[in-house]
Design a protein around this motif. Structure first.
Motif, mmCIF file in Angstrom:
data_model
loop_
_atom_site.group_PDB
_atom_site.id
_atom_site.type_symbol
_atom_site.label_atom_id
_atom_site.label_comp_id
_atom_site.label_asym_id
_atom_site.label_seq_id
_atom_site.Cartn_x
_atom_site.Cartn_y
_atom_site.Cartn_z
ATOM 1 N N GLU A 77 40.179 -41.415 120.511
ATOM 2 C CA GLU A 77 40.383 -42.132 121.908
ATOM 3 C C GLU A 77 39.623 -41.153 122.684
ATOM 4 N N MET A 78 39.820 -39.816 122.912
ATOM 5 C CA MET A 78 39.035 -38.985 123.893
ATOM 6 C C MET A 78 37.795 -39.292 123.670
ATOM 7 N N ASP A 79 37.064 -39.366 122.963
ATOM 8 C CA ASP A 79 35.652 -39.608 122.575
ATOM 9 C C ASP A 79 35.234 -40.966 123.041
ATOM 10 N N ILE A 80 36.079 -41.833 122.958
ATOM 11 C CA ILE A 80 35.796 -43.213 123.650
ATOM 12 C C ILE A 80 35.496 -42.948 125.310
ATOM 13 N N CYS A 81 36.691 -42.266 125.703
ATOM 14 C CA CYS A 81 37.099 -42.154 127.038
ATOM 15 C C CYS A 81 35.828 -41.220 127.502
ATOM 16 N N MET A 82 35.348 -40.197 126.848
ATOM 17 C CA MET A 82 34.107 -39.331 127.448
ATOM 18 C C MET A 82 32.845 -40.398 127.532
ATOM 19 N N TRP A 83 32.758 -41.280 126.295
ATOM 20 C CA TRP A 83 31.441 -42.155 126.554
ATOM 21 C C TRP A 83 31.413 -43.067 127.898
ATOM 22 N N GLN A 84 32.893 -43.532 128.186
ATOM 23 C CA GLN A 84 33.133 -44.563 129.065
ATOM 24 C C GLN A 84 32.716 -43.793 130.524
ATOM 25 N N LEU A 85 33.345 -42.418 130.499
ATOM 26 C CA LEU A 85 33.081 -41.786 131.791
ATOM 27 C C LEU A 85 31.487 -41.582 131.905
ATOM 28 N N LYS A 86 30.959 -41.223 130.775
ATOM 29 C CA LYS A 86 29.274 -40.941 131.196
ATOM 30 C C LYS A 86 28.691 -42.218 131.426
ATOM 31 N N ASN A 87 28.908 -43.274 131.005
ATOM 32 C CA ASN A 87 28.391 -44.609 131.262
ATOM 33 C C ASN A 87 28.737 -45.139 132.734
ATOM 34 N N GLU A 114 35.328 -51.658 136.476
ATOM 35 C CA GLU A 114 34.996 -50.981 135.323
ATOM 36 C C GLU A 114 35.464 -49.540 135.481
ATOM 37 N N GLN A 115 34.898 -48.900 136.386
ATOM 38 C CA GLN A 115 35.109 -47.523 136.635
ATOM 39 C C GLN A 115 36.455 -47.144 136.971
ATOM 40 N N LEU A 116 37.236 -48.075 137.651
ATOM 41 C CA LEU A 116 38.826 -47.841 137.719
ATOM 42 C C LEU A 116 39.539 -47.933 136.712
ATOM 43 N N SER A 117 39.229 -48.884 135.628
ATOM 44 C CA SER A 117 39.717 -49.115 134.282
ATOM 45 C C SER A 117 39.494 -47.860 133.612
ATOM 46 N N THR A 118 38.224 -47.186 133.648
ATOM 47 C CA THR A 118 38.025 -46.165 132.976
ATOM 48 C C THR A 118 38.727 -45.152 133.230
ATOM 49 N N ILE A 119 38.808 -44.735 134.559
ATOM 50 C CA ILE A 119 39.556 -43.585 135.038
ATOM 51 C C ILE A 119 41.042 -43.967 134.633
ATOM 52 N N LYS A 120 41.521 -44.837 134.705
ATOM 53 C CA LYS A 120 43.057 -45.102 134.335
ATOM 54 C C LYS A 120 43.164 -45.050 132.763
ATOM 55 N N LYS A 121 42.223 -45.326 132.096
ATOM 56 C CA LYS A 121 42.255 -45.022 130.544
ATOM 57 C C LYS A 121 42.368 -43.704 130.182
ATOM 58 N N VAL A 122 41.279 -42.960 130.902
ATOM 59 C CA VAL A 122 41.231 -41.419 130.496
ATOM 60 C C VAL A 122 42.561 -40.965 131.080
ATOM 61 N N HIS A 123 43.155 -41.159 132.178
ATOM 62 C CA HIS A 123 44.117 -40.712 132.551
ATOM 63 C C HIS A 123 45.450 -40.794 131.494
ATOM 64 N N PHE A 138 29.845 -43.661 135.357
ATOM 65 C CA PHE A 138 29.636 -42.560 136.443
ATOM 66 C C PHE A 138 28.170 -41.572 136.273
ATOM 67 N N ASN A 139 27.350 -42.271 135.244
ATOM 68 C CA ASN A 139 26.024 -41.745 135.348
ATOM 69 C C ASN A 139 26.023 -40.354 134.994
ATOM 70 N N LEU A 140 26.984 -39.788 133.915
ATOM 71 C CA LEU A 140 27.060 -38.456 134.118
ATOM 72 C C LEU A 140 26.548 -37.617 132.670
ATOM 73 N N GLY A 141 25.541 -38.664 131.993
ATOM 74 C CA GLY A 141 24.828 -38.260 130.792
ATOM 75 C C GLY A 141 23.714 -37.502 131.282
ATOM 76 N N LYS A 142 22.805 -36.748 130.623
ATOM 77 C CA LYS A 142 21.479 -36.040 130.701
ATOM 78 C C LYS A 142 20.469 -37.181 131.125
ATOM 79 N N ASP A 143 19.789 -36.744 132.077
ATOM 80 C CA ASP A 143 18.569 -37.919 132.083
ATOM 81 C C ASP A 143 17.405 -37.358 131.538
#
Length: 77
Positions: free
Chosen positions: A60-70, A28-37, A72-77
């Motif tokens: 599409e950028m908004d979707i990718c941003m949320w996928q990255l956050k989810n 899932e992480q690899l797929s997300t990175i490829k999609k963002v790229h 790679f745990n990039l959201g605020k805790d």
């Protein structure tokens, strides 16, 4: 085979680290990175070519941003 220069040895080490890091990602992480790229490449191409950005690109950028956050745990805790 000729002896490698110092910069070539460093480059090879760096490339191996990057390859190992990519192998350690979940599917899932690899797929997300490829999609963002792909999305970033598309959006930047549109900006360069037409000096504009489409609403679909923004979506599409908004979707990718949320996928990255989810992924790679990039959201605020």
């Amino acid at each position: 085979m000729a002896k490698k220069e110092k910069w070539e040895i460093e480059r090879d080490k760096e490339n191996k680290l990057k390859a190992d890091a990519m192998k350690s990602l979940t599917p899932e992480q690899l797929s997300t990175i490829k999609k963002v790229h792909i999305i970033l490449d598309t959006v930047l191409h549109n900006i360069r070519e037409i000096d504009d950005i489409y609403l679909t690109d923004i979506k599409e950028m908004d979707i990718c941003m949320w996928q990255l956050k989810n992924e790679f745990n990039l959201g605020k805790d």
